[in-house]
Design a protein around this motif. Sequence first.
Motif, PDB file in Angstrom:
ATOM      1  N   GLN A 186      96.352  31.229  92.110  1.00 49.47           N
ATOM      2  CA  GLN A 186      95.816  31.635  93.406  1.00 49.47           C
ATOM      3  C   GLN A 186      95.440  33.115  93.414  1.00 49.47           C
ATOM      4  O   GLN A 186      94.412  33.503  93.975  1.00 49.47           O
ATOM      5  N   THR A 187      96.257  33.942  92.779  1.00 52.20           N
ATOM      6  CA  THR A 187      95.945  35.367  92.702  1.00 52.20           C
ATOM      7  C   THR A 187      94.630  35.603  91.978  1.00 52.20           C
ATOM      8  O   THR A 187      93.803  36.429  92.402  1.00 52.20           O
ATOM      9  N   MET A 188      94.405  34.872  90.897  1.00 53.01           N
ATOM     10  CA  MET A 188      93.155  35.027  90.151  1.00 53.01           C
ATOM     11  C   MET A 188      91.946  34.546  90.955  1.00 53.01           C
ATOM     12  O   MET A 188      90.863  35.131  90.870  1.00 53.01           O
ATOM     13  N   ARG A 208      88.922  37.059  91.713  1.00 51.55           N
ATOM     14  CA  ARG A 208      87.571  36.765  91.216  1.00 51.55           C
ATOM     15  C   ARG A 208      86.630  36.304  92.327  1.00 51.55           C
ATOM     16  O   ARG A 208      85.414  36.491  92.234  1.00 51.55           O
ATOM     17  N   ALA A 209      87.169  35.679  93.378  1.00 51.38           N
ATOM     18  CA  ALA A 209      86.373  35.124  94.490  1.00 51.38           C
ATOM     19  C   ALA A 209      85.217  34.262  93.986  1.00 51.38           C
ATOM     20  O   ALA A 209      84.053  34.480  94.328  1.00 51.38           O
ATOM     21  N   PRO A 210      85.508  33.249  93.170  1.00 53.61           N
ATOM     22  CA  PRO A 210      84.438  32.423  92.599  1.00 53.61           C
ATOM     23  C   PRO A 210      83.815  31.508  93.649  1.00 53.61           C
ATOM     24  O   PRO A 210      84.478  31.065  94.586  1.00 53.61           O
ATOM     25  N   LEU A 211      82.533  31.215  93.437  1.00 56.16           N
ATOM     26  CA  LEU A 211      81.825  30.303  94.341  1.00 56.16           C
ATOM     27  C   LEU A 211      81.688  28.908  93.731  1.00 56.16           C
ATOM     28  O   LEU A 211      81.594  27.925  94.461  1.00 56.16           O
ATOM     29  N   ARG A 212      81.647  28.830  92.404  1.00 56.62           N
ATOM     30  CA  ARG A 212      81.545  27.539  91.717  1.00 56.62           C
ATOM     31  C   ARG A 212      82.708  27.415  90.740  1.00 56.62           C
ATOM     32  O   ARG A 212      82.775  28.126  89.736  1.00 56.62           O
ATOM     33  N   ILE A 213      83.624  26.524  91.075  1.00 58.00           N
ATOM     34  CA  ILE A 213      84.842  26.337  90.287  1.00 58.00           C
ATOM     35  C   ILE A 213      84.792  24.972  89.607  1.00 58.00           C
ATOM     36  O   ILE A 213      84.474  23.961  90.241  1.00 58.00           O
ATOM     37  N   VAL A 230      92.579  29.376  98.960  1.00 50.96           N
ATOM     38  CA  VAL A 230      92.318  30.820  98.904  1.00 50.96           C
ATOM     39  C   VAL A 230      90.902  31.170  98.436  1.00 50.96           C
ATOM     40  O   VAL A 230      90.554  32.346  98.389  1.00 50.96           O
ATOM     41  N   MET A 231      90.085  30.191  98.097  1.00 50.54           N
ATOM     42  CA  MET A 231      88.742  30.495  97.616  1.00 50.54           C
ATOM     43  C   MET A 231      87.839  30.856  98.795  1.00 50.54           C
ATOM     44  O   MET A 231      88.155  30.559  99.956  1.00 50.54           O
ATOM     45  N   PRO A 232      86.702  31.514  98.538  1.00 53.99           N
ATOM     46  CA  PRO A 232      85.783  31.873  99.615  1.00 53.99           C
ATOM     47  C   PRO A 232      85.328  30.647 100.409  1.00 53.99           C
ATOM     48  O   PRO A 232      85.312  29.522  99.893  1.00 53.99           O
ATOM     49  N   ALA A 233      84.946  30.873 101.654  1.00 56.06           N
ATOM     50  CA  ALA A 233      84.588  29.777 102.551  1.00 56.06           C
ATOM     51  C   ALA A 233      83.415  28.958 102.038  1.00 56.06           C
ATOM     52  O   ALA A 233      83.323  27.752 102.303  1.00 56.06           O
ATOM     53  N   LEU A 289      87.846  31.780  82.320  1.00 55.01           N
ATOM     54  CA  LEU A 289      88.392  30.524  81.821  1.00 55.01           C
ATOM     55  C   LEU A 289      89.916  30.652  81.838  1.00 55.01           C
ATOM     56  O   LEU A 289      90.487  31.475  81.127  1.00 55.01           O
ATOM     57  N   PHE A 290      90.560  29.850  82.666  1.00 59.75           N
ATOM     58  CA  PHE A 290      92.018  29.870  82.850  1.00 59.75           C
ATOM     59  C   PHE A 290      92.565  28.609  82.187  1.00 59.75           C
ATOM     60  O   PHE A 290      92.385  27.509  82.688  1.00 59.75           O
TER      61      PHE A 290
END
Length: 221
Positions: free
Chosen positions: A46-48, A52-57, A74-77, A154-155
């Motif tokens: 979640q911290t990552m 990073r605030a990614p839009l495409r996960i 927690v990702m952007p809306a 890449l996690f």
Amino acid sequence: MIDENRAAAYIRSLDRGHGELCDRIAREARAAWVPVIRAETASFLQTMIVLRAPLRILEVGTAVGYSAILMAQVMPADAHITTMEMDPERIEAARKNFRMAGVEERVTLLSGDASLLLNKMSGAFDFIFLDAAKGQYIHWLPRLLGLLEPGGVLFSDNVLMDGDILESRFAVERRNRTIHANMREYLYALTHTDALRTSVLPLGDGVALSVRTAKDTGEKS
């Protein structure tokens, strides 16, 4: 010298949870021996995502949807998660959990073998969470790099294999030796590929955190 077991226990004691539904999903999954990420890894994931605030996960390995819900919290809306799973019972459970969590419109769940699904995908992702069959990580890596945009993360979870990765292949159970060899090859590739900068962390069951730094990985997306 830090006692890693005591350190992990202390870190888990600081965890405040992720909401009643998410915590229940995790408890029930672990009780049924369904693999979900460990508490300390969940917090780091979640911290990552926040950082990073990614839009495409992209998530490889949905299981019952626990980690996807964690990321969705927690990702952007305007972000979206594409996740994949091949086990029918887990797919059904994940869809139910996504509905209960209110994230079904923000998550696309693909059914099938990741090897086939990844080859059919196009476009670029700015965050990939890899938590599936450990013996396949090395085989998926070229395609994952082709789907990861420059600056993307890449996690990779479970890379230390409950400590087995530290042992000689002859100290590992015979049935696990191929997975052991493949994971060692994967970690070497992550840390010796010019297109990546990677840190391997002894967190949970081991996390490899890689950032793509170059445009040309030799794989077309």
